[in-house]
Design a protein around this motif. Structure first.
Motif, PDB file in Angstrom:
ATOM      1  N   VAL A   1       0.841  -1.212   0.000  1.00 28.54           N
ATOM      2  CA  VAL A   1       0.000   0.000   0.000  1.00 28.54           C
ATOM      3  C   VAL A   1       0.874   1.260   0.000  1.00 28.54           C
ATOM      4  CG1 VAL A   1      -1.764   1.272   1.292  1.00 28.54           C
ATOM      5  CG2 VAL A   1      -1.806  -1.238   1.258  1.00 28.54           C
ATOM      6  N   TYR A   2       1.916   1.255   0.860  1.00 29.05           N
ATOM      7  CA  TYR A   2       2.721   2.475   0.996  1.00 29.05           C
ATOM      8  C   TYR A   2       3.868   2.475  -0.006  1.00 29.05           C
ATOM      9  CZ  TYR A   2       0.359   1.755   5.422  1.00 29.05           C
ATOM     10  OH  TYR A   2      -0.585   1.485   6.379  1.00 29.05           O
ATOM     11  N   ILE A   3       3.519   2.357  -1.288  1.00 28.85           N
ATOM     12  CA  ILE A   3       4.595   2.246  -2.272  1.00 28.85           C
ATOM     13  C   ILE A   3       4.661   3.470  -3.176  1.00 28.85           C
ATOM     14  CG2 ILE A   3       4.764  -0.289  -2.372  1.00 28.85           C
ATOM     15  CD1 ILE A   3       2.925  -0.189  -4.770  1.00 28.85           C
ATOM     16  N   GLN A   4       3.884   4.510  -2.820  1.00 29.06           N
ATOM     17  CA  GLN A   4       3.906   5.703  -3.677  1.00 29.06           C
ATOM     18  C   GLN A   4       5.132   6.555  -3.368  1.00 29.06           C
ATOM     19  OE1 GLN A   4       0.232   7.909  -3.921  1.00 29.06           O
ATOM     20  NE2 GLN A   4       1.324   9.713  -4.622  1.00 29.06           N
ATOM     21  N   LYS A   5       5.853   6.931  -4.421  1.00 28.83           N
ATOM     22  CA  LYS A   5       7.048   7.752  -4.222  1.00 28.83           C
ATOM     23  C   LYS A   5       6.644   9.170  -3.809  1.00 28.83           C
ATOM     24  CE  LYS A   5       9.982   4.569  -5.108  1.00 28.83           C
ATOM     25  NZ  LYS A   5      11.147   4.481  -5.930  1.00 28.83           N
ATOM     26  N   SER A   6       7.533   9.849  -3.074  1.00 28.53           N
ATOM     27  CA  SER A   6       7.207  11.201  -2.614  1.00 28.53           C
ATOM     28  C   SER A   6       7.346  12.209  -3.765  1.00 28.53           C
ATOM     29  CB  SER A   6       8.122  11.600  -1.459  1.00 28.53           C
ATOM     30  OG  SER A   6       9.401  11.859  -1.954  1.00 28.53           O
ATOM     31  N   ASP A   7       6.836  13.425  -3.522  1.00 28.74           N
ATOM     32  CA  ASP A   7       6.783  14.451  -4.580  1.00 28.74           C
ATOM     33  C   ASP A   7       8.162  14.788  -5.137  1.00 28.74           C
ATOM     34  OD1 ASP A   7       4.150  14.532  -3.934  1.00 28.74           O
ATOM     35  OD2 ASP A   7       4.315  16.332  -2.662  1.00 28.74           O
ATOM     36  N   GLU A   8       9.200  14.631  -4.313  1.00 25.61           N
ATOM     37  CA  GLU A   8      10.561  15.023  -4.727  1.00 25.61           C
ATOM     38  C   GLU A   8      11.033  14.267  -5.973  1.00 25.61           C
ATOM     39  OE1 GLU A   8       9.698  14.793  -1.612  1.00 25.61           O
ATOM     40  OE2 GLU A   8      10.037  16.902  -1.098  1.00 25.61           O
ATOM     41  N   TYR A   9      10.449  13.084  -6.211  1.00 24.06           N
ATOM     42  CA  TYR A   9      10.907  12.284  -7.353  1.00 24.06           C
ATOM     43  C   TYR A   9      10.501  12.922  -8.689  1.00 24.06           C
ATOM     44  CZ  TYR A   9      12.183   8.418  -4.201  1.00 24.06           C
ATOM     45  OH  TYR A   9      12.765   7.636  -3.211  1.00 24.06           O
ATOM     46  N   ARG A  10       9.709  13.995  -8.617  1.00 22.55           N
ATOM     47  CA  ARG A  10       9.226  14.614  -9.863  1.00 22.55           C
ATOM     48  C   ARG A  10      10.363  15.186 -10.724  1.00 22.55           C
ATOM     49  NH1 ARG A  10       8.907  19.032  -6.555  1.00 22.55           N
ATOM     50  NH2 ARG A  10       9.299  20.999  -7.594  1.00 22.55           N
ATOM     51  N   PHE A  11      11.500  15.533 -10.072  1.00 28.25           N
ATOM     52  CA  PHE A  11      12.618  16.094 -10.844  1.00 28.25           C
ATOM     53  C   PHE A  11      13.126  15.108 -11.904  1.00 28.25           C
ATOM     54  CE2 PHE A  11      13.665  18.304  -6.634  1.00 28.25           C
ATOM     55  CZ  PHE A  11      12.829  19.364  -6.940  1.00 28.25           C
ATOM     56  N   PHE A  12      12.870  13.803 -11.653  1.00 25.90           N
ATOM     57  CA  PHE A  12      13.350  12.771 -12.585  1.00 25.90           C
ATOM     58  C   PHE A  12      12.457  12.661 -13.816  1.00 25.90           C
ATOM     59  CE2 PHE A  12      14.740  11.405  -8.369  1.00 25.90           C
ATOM     60  CZ  PHE A  12      16.053  11.057  -8.590  1.00 25.90           C
ATOM     61  N   LYS A  13      11.253  13.209 -13.694  1.00 26.74           N
ATOM     62  CA  LYS A  13      10.218  12.972 -14.714  1.00 26.74           C
ATOM     63  C   LYS A  13      10.650  13.311 -16.138  1.00 26.74           C
ATOM     64  CE  LYS A  13       5.633  12.170 -15.202  1.00 26.74           C
ATOM     65  NZ  LYS A  13       5.010  10.948 -14.821  1.00 26.74           N
ATOM     66  N   PRO A  14      11.245  14.499 -16.371  1.00 25.61           N
ATOM     67  CA  PRO A  14      11.602  14.820 -17.769  1.00 25.61           C
ATOM     68  C   PRO A  14      12.554  13.795 -18.373  1.00 25.61           C
ATOM     69  CG  PRO A  14      11.874  16.752 -16.363  1.00 25.61           C
ATOM     70  CD  PRO A  14      11.599  15.594 -15.456  1.00 25.61           C
ATOM     71  N   TRP A  15      13.356  13.146 -17.543  1.00 27.29           N
ATOM     72  CA  TRP A  15      14.316  12.155 -18.041  1.00 27.29           C
ATOM     73  C   TRP A  15      13.696  10.752 -18.081  1.00 27.29           C
ATOM     74  CZ3 TRP A  15      19.643  10.881 -15.222  1.00 27.29           C
ATOM     75  CH2 TRP A  15      20.342   9.950 -15.986  1.00 27.29           C
ATOM     76  N   LEU A  16      13.130  10.358 -16.945  1.00 32.63           N
ATOM     77  CA  LEU A  16      12.726   8.954 -16.806  1.00 32.63           C
ATOM     78  C   LEU A  16      11.249   8.717 -17.097  1.00 32.63           C
ATOM     79  CD1 LEU A  16      14.651   8.112 -13.506  1.00 32.63           C
ATOM     80  CD2 LEU A  16      15.511   8.118 -15.839  1.00 32.63           C
ATOM     81  N   GLY A  17      10.506   9.796 -17.369  1.00 28.94           N
ATOM     82  CA  GLY A  17       9.079   9.653 -17.680  1.00 28.94           C
ATOM     83  C   GLY A  17       8.384   8.875 -16.588  1.00 28.94           C
ATOM     84  N   ASN A  18       7.734   7.788 -16.993  1.00 29.48           N
ATOM     85  CA  ASN A  18       7.001   6.985 -16.020  1.00 29.48           C
ATOM     86  C   ASN A  18       7.718   5.656 -15.786  1.00 29.48           C
ATOM     87  OD1 ASN A  18       4.879   7.174 -14.336  1.00 29.48           O
ATOM     88  ND2 ASN A  18       3.294   6.646 -15.834  1.00 29.48           N
ATOM     89  N   GLY A  19       9.048   5.695 -15.807  1.00 30.30           N
ATOM     90  CA  GLY A  19       9.845   4.471 -15.616  1.00 30.30           C
ATOM     91  C   GLY A  19       9.682   3.910 -14.206  1.00 30.30           C
ATOM     92  N   LEU A  20      10.232   2.713 -14.021  1.00 34.00           N
ATOM     93  CA  LEU A  20      10.002   1.941 -12.794  1.00 34.00           C
ATOM     94  C   LEU A  20      10.301   2.714 -11.507  1.00 34.00           C
ATOM     95  CD1 LEU A  20       9.037  -0.958 -12.514  1.00 34.00           C
ATOM     96  CD2 LEU A  20      11.393  -1.695 -12.304  1.00 34.00           C
ATOM     97  N   LEU A  21      11.362   3.502 -11.505  1.00 35.00           N
ATOM     98  CA  LEU A  21      11.772   4.170 -10.268  1.00 35.00           C
ATOM     99  C   LEU A  21      10.721   5.133  -9.743  1.00 35.00           C
ATOM    100  CD1 LEU A  21      14.120   4.721  -8.205  1.00 35.00           C
ATOM    101  CD2 LEU A  21      14.678   6.689  -9.641  1.00 35.00           C
ATOM    102  N   ILE A  22      10.043   5.856 -10.664  1.00 29.20           N
ATOM    103  CA  ILE A  22       9.145   6.905 -10.153  1.00 29.20           C
ATOM    104  C   ILE A  22       7.666   6.618 -10.404  1.00 29.20           C
ATOM    105  CG2 ILE A  22      10.792   8.810 -10.150  1.00 29.20           C
ATOM    106  CD1 ILE A  22       9.774   9.684 -12.799  1.00 29.20           C
ATOM    107  N   SER A  23       7.351   5.559 -11.161  1.00 29.74           N
ATOM    108  CA  SER A  23       5.936   5.319 -11.452  1.00 29.74           C
ATOM    109  C   SER A  23       5.234   4.767 -10.212  1.00 29.74           C
ATOM    110  CB  SER A  23       5.794   4.352 -12.626  1.00 29.74           C
ATOM    111  OG  SER A  23       6.424   3.138 -12.327  1.00 29.74           O
TER     112      SER A  23
END
Ligand code: HEM
Length: 549
Positions: free
Chosen positions: A112-134
């Motif tokens: 249940v508690y597997i949602q990444k925190s907001d800080e991971y958004r910096f990765f978005k332009p590079w990693l899109g919705n890849g495993l680390l931040i999805s």
């Protein structure tokens, strides 16, 4: 009298419009503060111990203006004061830091508690919705698809790549003999090269090659991500978008995404061509990871064969079919998995990011520690001698299984200097802690303080002392599973854990078979920089001396 009243009236009339915005602002701020203090999250959060707060700012002031060393020192000081759990307020945002394995288990072991925190958004332009931040179903389905690509039998096919790149770096390091130099520069470059081959099947040919530009772009993108975490003003997208750093990011991403897209296109075309000519890739991923596949591979005798483990010809898989994660994903997509080209690109980019900085830091710390602890290095070298004798043959998968002491050294380095020093999750439901009677309110950010857990005196006696025997089987058996979490743990743990351990063993053993590493420094000289990846801001300085005989 009348004149004076007129003047005062005029002054008031002049001053009042000036005061109005100030009065409005203080009313709005007071109401905002009142709202902040009366939310449910604030009521529950304020029960948790933490440093004193200021109105509106919370604890934000304690980090403002501090550089990354000072932030790390502050975090360690707070860690000493608050044993199991601590809270900090960054303005209205509640962040709770956990350092007790029983509490950490509740978070990391949960689905249940597997949602990444907001800080991971910096990765978005590079990693899109890849495993680390999805998150959610997207993450779940991709994790299921990608995990088989990290199966041990696939990893065995990478042994040749790990060896050739390790030998390359040994050669490149020759020019540093007799000098003090930063080993991280070499580890970083090698790690990207290895990933280029294992993730995309692309080899870096020389300095004018696309692979070289890509490798440089990956390294620089990591620096930008670090800067965005460290520099408060770069955290705001509105400010970041106006800076030159953003322009630089766009340029780097066009290099990175350009190559990933191009390689995917080429590999897909080749795959289709092979299929149309009736050449179905063999063995398939399903066959490779089938338990009996290794037994089925024909064996060939290798120099230094010592036991039945060696009889597994791990390089044979690679000779038959050179694997790369990208090929496996293209194959999975062709065989019905729901994976678009963009999604494949995001996963390849994610592997490039996650697999790069982490292992570069891990190998650099381990080498620096052995440069300081000569007795430990001598024991590792003795073990390597017992495995390889005087032969300069390459390392096999079976050899890595015999590097028991080196494994303990790597694990101890990861304990003292975990490359990912903290992990953060966003909690959407209340959580009752196990160690103390506190409730983490829904909406807060939970930080798992890996660095601090690994240095708890009640878990590791003399936690500040580098002691590979902390990982003797009899010691690990009795420890809480969540007291050693360099790769995280539970459903969202590091998918590259085994890959990393094999690669670290081959890379470090190859370096130590060729050089003795030395340093005049002590661990207390390390200036730690704790942002996304733990590093030394003073550089990973060592010296090397060629081994003779
Ligand atoms: C010493 C080396 C490594 C360390 C210490 C490490 C550590 C970690 C940690 C702590 C996480 C969890 C991050 C979080 O929850 O925020 C993670 C996730 C991940 N790691 Fe690693 N890692 C290493 C090497 C690698 C390698 C070599 C690869 C790939 C080749 C890799 C791929 C990934 C991926 C894809 C995830 C995301 C998993 C998911 O969310 O399902 N890592 N790693």
């Amino acid at each position: 009298m009348a004149t004076q009243q007129i003047v005062e009236g005029a002054q008031m009339g002049y001053v009042f419009p000036l005061m109005l915005p100030l009065i409005t602002a203080s009313v709005v701020l007071s109401l905002f503060y009142y709202w902040m203090q009366n939310r449910r999250i604030a009521k529950l959060g304020n029960l948790i111990p933490g440093p004193p707060t200021l109105p509106l700012l919370g604890n934000a002031h304690i980090v403002i203006g501090k550089n990354h060393n000072e932030i790390m020192e502050l975090a360690l000081k707070l860690g000493k004061k608050y044993t199991n759990v601590a809270r900090v307020w960054i303005g209205p945002k509640l962040v709770v830091i956990l350092t007790n394995p029983s509490d950490i288990e509740i978070i990391l072991n949960s689905n249940v508690y597997i949602q990444k925190s907001d800080e991971y958004r910096f990765f978005k332009p590079w990693l899109g919705n890849g495993l680390l931040i999805s998150n959610g179903d997207h993450w779940r389905s991709h994790r299921k698809l990608i995990a088989p690509a990290f199966h041990q039998n696939v990893l065995k096919s990478f042994v040749g790549t790990f060896n050739s790149n390790s030998l390359n770096v040994v050669k490149r390091m020759e020019k540093e003999v007799g000098k003090v130099f930063d080993i991280h520069d070499y580890m970083s470059e090698t790690t990207v090269d290895i990933l280029l081959e294992t993730a995309m099947g692309h080899k870096r040919m020389g300095e004018n090659d696309d692979g070289f530009k890509y490798a440089m772009a990956v390294m620089k993108m990591c620096d930008i991500l670090h800067a965005r975490h460290l520099k408060a003003y770069l955290r705001f997208d509105s400010v970041f978008n106006l800076t030159n750093v953003k322009k630089q990011q766009e340029k780097l991403l066009s290099i990175i995404h350009g190559l990933t897209k191009r390689v995917i296109k080429e590999k897909k075309a080749l795959y289709e061509k092979n299929l149309s000519e009736g050449n179905v890739p063999s063995p398939s991923l399903a066959e490779i990871i089938a338990d009996d596949y290794v037994e089925k591979t024909p064996t060939k005798k290798v120099e230094g064969l010592r036991d039945d483990l060696d009889d597994i010809d791990e390089n044979d898989v690679g000779e038959k079919r050179r694997l790369a994660f990208l090929d496996l994903m293209i194959e999975a997509a062709k065989n019905g998995a729901n994976l678009s080209d963009d999604e494949i690109k995001e996963e390849v980019d994610t592997i490039m990011f996650e697999g790069h900085d982490t292992t570069a830091a891990g190998s650099s710390f381990a080498l620096c520690l052995m440069a300081i602890h000569q007795d430990v290095q001598a024991r590792v070298y003795k073990e390597l001698k017992s495995i390889f004798g005087d032969s300069s043959r390459e390392c096999t998968f079976a050899d890595t299984m015999e590097m028991k002491y080196l494994e303990r050294v790597i694990l101890e380095s990861l304990r003292m200097y975990p490359p990912v020093p903290i992990i953060a999750r966003k909690i959407n439901e209340d959580v009752q802690l196990a160690s103390e009677n506190y409730v983490l309110p829904a909406g807060c950010t939970v930080v798992i303080g890996t660095f601090k857990v690994h240095r708890r005196e009640d878990i590791y006696p003399n936690p500040e002392v580098f002691n590979p025997d902390n990982f003797l089987p009899e010691r690990t058996q009795n420890r809480h599973y969540y007291s050693f979490i360099p790769f995280s743990a539970g459903p969202r743990s590091c998918v590259g854990r085994k890959y990393a351990m094999i690669k670290l063993k081959i890379l470090i053993s190859t370096i130590l078979r060729n050089y003795r590493v030395k340093s005049d420094l002590k661990e207390s000289d390390f200036r730690l920089q704790g942002d996304i990846i733990l590093k030394r801001s003073d550089g990973f300085r060592i010296e090397i001396e060629p081994r003779v005989g």
